[in-house]
Scaffold this active site. Structure first.
Site, PDB file in Angstrom:
ATOM      1  N   ALA A   1       4.540   4.141   2.895  1.00  0.00           N
ATOM      2  CA  ALA A   1       4.041   2.907   2.282  1.00  0.00           C
ATOM      3  C   ALA A   1       4.214   1.773   3.279  1.00  0.00           C
ATOM      4  O   ALA A   1       4.869   1.934   4.308  1.00  0.00           O
ATOM      5  CB  ALA A   1       4.825   2.596   1.015  1.00  0.00           C
ATOM      6  N   LYS A   2       3.619   0.664   3.005  1.00  0.00           N
ATOM      7  CA  LYS A   2       3.852  -0.534   3.817  1.00  0.00           C
ATOM      8  C   LYS A   2       3.501  -1.745   2.969  1.00  0.00           C
ATOM      9  O   LYS A   2       2.642  -1.662   2.079  1.00  0.00           O
ATOM     10  CB  LYS A   2       2.970  -0.521   5.067  1.00  0.00           C
ATOM     11  CG  LYS A   2       3.521  -1.353   6.188  1.00  0.00           C
ATOM     12  CD  LYS A   2       4.590  -0.603   6.967  1.00  0.00           C
ATOM     13  CE  LYS A   2       5.206  -1.431   8.052  1.00  0.00           C
ATOM     14  NZ  LYS A   2       6.128  -0.639   8.870  1.00  0.00           N
ATOM     15  N   GLY A   3       4.165  -2.861   3.271  1.00  0.00           N
ATOM     16  CA  GLY A   3       3.855  -4.086   2.543  1.00  0.00           C
ATOM     17  C   GLY A   3       3.707  -5.229   3.508  1.00  0.00           C
ATOM     18  O   GLY A   3       4.091  -5.131   4.677  1.00  0.00           O
TER      19      GLY A   3
ATOM     20  N   ASP B   1      10.432  -5.170   8.470  1.00  0.00           N
ATOM     21  CA  ASP B   1       9.415  -4.975   9.506  1.00  0.00           C
ATOM     22  C   ASP B   1       9.292  -6.326  10.211  1.00  0.00           C
ATOM     23  O   ASP B   1      10.167  -7.188  10.065  1.00  0.00           O
ATOM     24  CB  ASP B   1       8.088  -4.512   8.873  1.00  0.00           C
ATOM     25  CG  ASP B   1       7.106  -3.996   9.916  1.00  0.00           C
ATOM     26  OD1 ASP B   1       7.365  -2.951  10.521  1.00  0.00           O
ATOM     27  OD2 ASP B   1       6.082  -4.668  10.162  1.00  0.00           O
TER      28      ASP B   1
ATOM     29  N   VAL C   1       0.855  -1.188   0.000  1.00  0.00           N
ATOM     30  CA  VAL C   1       0.000   0.000   0.000  1.00  0.00           C
ATOM     31  C   VAL C   1       0.887   1.232   0.000  1.00  0.00           C
ATOM     32  O   VAL C   1       1.785   1.362   0.840  1.00  0.00           O
ATOM     33  CB  VAL C   1      -0.935   0.027   1.235  1.00  0.00           C
ATOM     34  CG1 VAL C   1      -1.699   1.346   1.300  1.00  0.00           C
ATOM     35  CG2 VAL C   1      -1.904  -1.150   1.207  1.00  0.00           C
TER      36      VAL C   1
END
Ligand code: NAD
Length: 425
Positions: free
Chosen positions: A113-115, A154, A68
């Site tokens: 953003a992050k995944g 992460d 995202v």
């Protein structure tokens, strides 16, 4: 205006609602216009992919994965990739937005953003994880890039996965592109000081807040929940600066010593003991691990996971200062109780921003093809953390709000200004 109604908040919060409820309050204080509010509340891009992987036993399993991009008006988007069985789109959306605010609070030129991949890395072989990481990178080749979207580690990912992502992206590009991910091993362009950067930023935030509270660090007591990357470095560095760390904890339980725990010994013990504090003799094991959160200390550092300070225990918190090493450790509903009790909270998007700051330095070093010394990295990140703290603190006084809402105000204001200059269609 449409955005002012409070979001429906439950105690076990949906992370996106939790982020939005703070965002709404800050937007209201800023007098953000509704158009900009609507732009900033929605992620720019949400990618959901299904990745088939051949497992070691020859079977094929399909993994759902996400990336995202919340916003990139300040620069290429930046954010970690989480490997966890509970990863879901709502969580990734919230974490992506948090990254936008976090980068903006410390004024680094990145968006958020992050995944995530819905998988359990603890039950997968190294080969399976490698194939999954490489397939994820290839599927998102058009999204990732040193000028567009830069992943990082992460939960469930670390240097090893970053090396695979960097290698796979480079293979697909036909050249080495080390600036496409941060958190890499040093030999591949990782930055000195990255490992301890988040804990170091927590220490700077804690010392800055203690100064405002007129508490001498040498007379201060500290409890740290979580003894992983963030918690152990924060505890070590606070101990180094004179604080007495009386309690630490990890998944095995909480450990208390009223005379202060020798953190160097605890770190060494954990290293020799498969990463666990279980059996550590330098402190007594507490009967109920969560009681660490309600100890009468000056500083509480939640550095384990989200939603640990909630309606259930907020009333019982006795610390004078909470410095949020973890992302989202305090539920939005607990915010009011904590603030009514006069407890100062240095919020996650400020307190743990030392990590992304040094990730930014890693990217800068990769772009210029030059390595900085640890001293230079630490000096510059300390300066950024101190200045961000002062700015948020002043904003909290100016608007008469908590430091959490002030941090959101600073961040949203920066992103909204950048958006107003750049404009839309
Ligand atoms: P980590 O996996 O290295 O450490 C987590 C620690 O928390 C471990 O010691 C684990 O045993 C402990 N823990 C787990 N559940 C617990 C529980 N119920 N009670 C007490 N301890 C518990 O993770 P980390 O990188 O240190 O991240 C911790 C938090 O900080 C996360 O919320 C993460 O999103 C956030 N964060 C990390 C970074 C970073 O650079 N690593 C940056 C920003 C934010």
């Amino acid at each position: 205006m449409g955005y002012i109604e409070p979001a429906p908040i439950k105690d076990k919060e949906n992370p996106f609602e939790s982020m939005m409820s703070r965002f709404k309050i800050a937007a209201q204080h800023l007098g953000l216009n509704e158009e900009t509010y609507n732009v900033l509340k929605s992620p720019d891009k949400q990618v959901i992919i299904n990745i088939p992987i051949t497992m070691d036993d020859g079977s094929i399993r399909v993994f759902e994965a996400y990336r995202v991009i919340h916003n990139n008006v300040l620069g290429p988007s930046k954010g970690g990739v989480r490997f966890d069985p509970n990863v879901n789109l709502d969580e990734v959306k919230a974490l992506a937005a948090w990254m936008t605010w976090k980068c903006a609070v410390v004024d680094i030129p990145f968006g958020g953003a992050k995944g995530g991949i819905c998988c359990n890395p603890r039950q997968m072989s190294s080969g399976e994880i490698e194939r999954l990481t490489r397939a994820y990178t290839t599927s998102l080749f058009e999204v990732f890039g040193p000028d567009t979207d830069i992943p990082a580690p992460d939960m469930g990912t670390g240097q090893r996965e970053m090396a695979w992502m960097m290698d796979q992206y480079s293979r697909n590009s036909g050249m080495t592109v080390n600036g496409v991910v941060t958190g890499k091993p040093g030999v591949l362009g990782g930055s000195a000081g990255r490992v301890e950067a988040t804990g170091r930023g927590v220490m700077i935030a804690a010392l800055s807040a203690l100064e405002k509270l007129k508490i001498n660090p040498y007379n201060s007591t500290v409890a740290v929940q979580g003894f992983g990357n963030v918690g152990s470095h924060a505890a070590l560095l606070l101990e180094e600066r004179g604080s007495k760390v009386v309690a630490i904890s990890d998944i095995s339980g909480a450990y208390y010593n009223k005379d202060g725990i020798n953190i160097q010994q605890a770190v060494a013990y954990r290293l020799d003991n498969h990463g666990m504090l279980e059996g550590f003799a330098g402190a007594e094991k507490m009967d109920v691990a969560d009681d660490l959160l309600t100890l009468p200390v000056d500083v509480l550092v939640p550095a384990a996971m989200e939603d640990v300070i909630t309606m259930r225990n907020a009333e019982k918190i006795k610390a004078k200062l909470i410095v949020e090493g973890a992302n989202g450790p305090t539920s939005a509903r607990a915010d009011d109780i904590i603030s009514e009790k006069g407890i100062v909270v240095v919020p996650d998007i400020l307190a743990n921003a030392g990590g992304v700051t040094v990730s930014y330095f890693e990217w800068v070093q990769n772009r210029i093809g030059y390595k900085w010394t640890r001293e230079r990295v630490n000096r510059r990140s300390d300066r950024i953390m101190r200045s961000a703290f002062e700015n948020v603190y002043k904003t909290s006084i100016k608007y008469n709000v908590t430091m959490r809402i002030a941090a959101y105000i600073v961040a949203i204001d920066r992103v909204a200004k950048a958006y107003s200059y750049r404009g839309g269609f």
